[in-house]
Design an enzyme around this catalytic site. Sequence first.
Site, mmCIF file in Angstrom:
data_model
loop_
_atom_site.group_PDB
_atom_site.id
_atom_site.type_symbol
_atom_site.label_atom_id
_atom_site.label_comp_id
_atom_site.label_asym_id
_atom_site.label_seq_id
_atom_site.Cartn_x
_atom_site.Cartn_y
_atom_site.Cartn_z
ATOM 1 N N HIS A 101 20.220 43.783 37.284
ATOM 2 C CA HIS A 101 20.896 42.607 37.852
ATOM 3 C C HIS A 101 21.500 41.745 36.747
ATOM 4 O O HIS A 101 22.644 41.283 36.858
ATOM 5 C CB HIS A 101 19.905 41.752 38.657
ATOM 6 C CG HIS A 101 19.792 42.139 40.105
ATOM 7 N ND1 HIS A 101 18.786 42.923 40.588
ATOM 8 C CD2 HIS A 101 20.573 41.828 41.181
ATOM 9 C CE1 HIS A 101 18.936 43.081 41.900
ATOM 10 N NE2 HIS A 101 20.011 42.436 42.284
ATOM 11 N N HIS A 159 21.884 34.366 41.847
ATOM 12 C CA HIS A 159 20.684 35.074 42.281
ATOM 13 C C HIS A 159 19.709 35.271 41.115
ATOM 14 O O HIS A 159 18.494 35.180 41.281
ATOM 15 C CB HIS A 159 21.103 36.416 42.882
ATOM 16 C CG HIS A 159 19.998 37.263 43.428
ATOM 17 N ND1 HIS A 159 18.857 36.755 44.021
ATOM 18 C CD2 HIS A 159 19.870 38.619 43.486
ATOM 19 C CE1 HIS A 159 18.083 37.754 44.411
ATOM 20 N NE2 HIS A 159 18.658 38.882 44.091
HETATM 21 ZN ZN LIG Z 1 20.626 41.006 46.896
#
Ligand SMILES: [Zn+2]
Length: 215
Positions: free
Chosen positions: A166, A63
């Site tokens: 993230h 991602h």
């Molecule tokens: Zn996500």
Amino acid sequence: VGFVNVIDVSWPISEKMTVYKDRQEKRPVITQTRAITNEGPDAAESKLAFDSHLGTHVDAPKHFVKGGTSIDRVPLATYVGMCAVYDLTHVQEKITQADLEKLSISAGGIVLFKTKNSALAPEAPFNPDFVFIDAGAAAYLASRKIKAVGIDYPGIERSQPNHETHLALLRNNIGILEGLRLQHVAPGNYFVVAAPLSVKDGDAGLCRALLIEGL
Ligand SMILES: [Zn+2]
């Protein structure tokens, strides 16, 4: 065989559900393609079009990390195993390292954070002021070498142009579980099952997340 309680902590999927930043392209489209009618035997079928990060889902390293692991290759044990649900409903803006240092988080586990986000209705407009995990807290979680972290909103970070939260997690192959619903869950230890859909080369996978008591 003892008593087993299964608690659903998933976001119900509907065309009206909360979607990230209320973006129209993030909204699922559910179309009935076949219906049971009075004219004779038939079947009910439908077609679902949805974003890979809709509702309750798992982020793959891919991602945010170039060349990162895709969702079909993430070890399932990342999202299946013992977990701890922590009560952080007192946190107003963001979860910081100081909040986490009070929790005695052990290495190798799955940690889920219940915040005031869980009090929002599942079809409420997106709240841009949702409680998130800040960069320092994410680095701390990485240093604790947990398997995965879960949060009760469709995002785990906000106001981070460089996506520090993230990246601190995904670069260390720590799983991210977003979009949990924890209002009805008491803090404590559970067995969690949050296996993502096996999308080949996918950046994320929707999942039905379950907490199991009494195993
Ligand atoms: Zn996500």
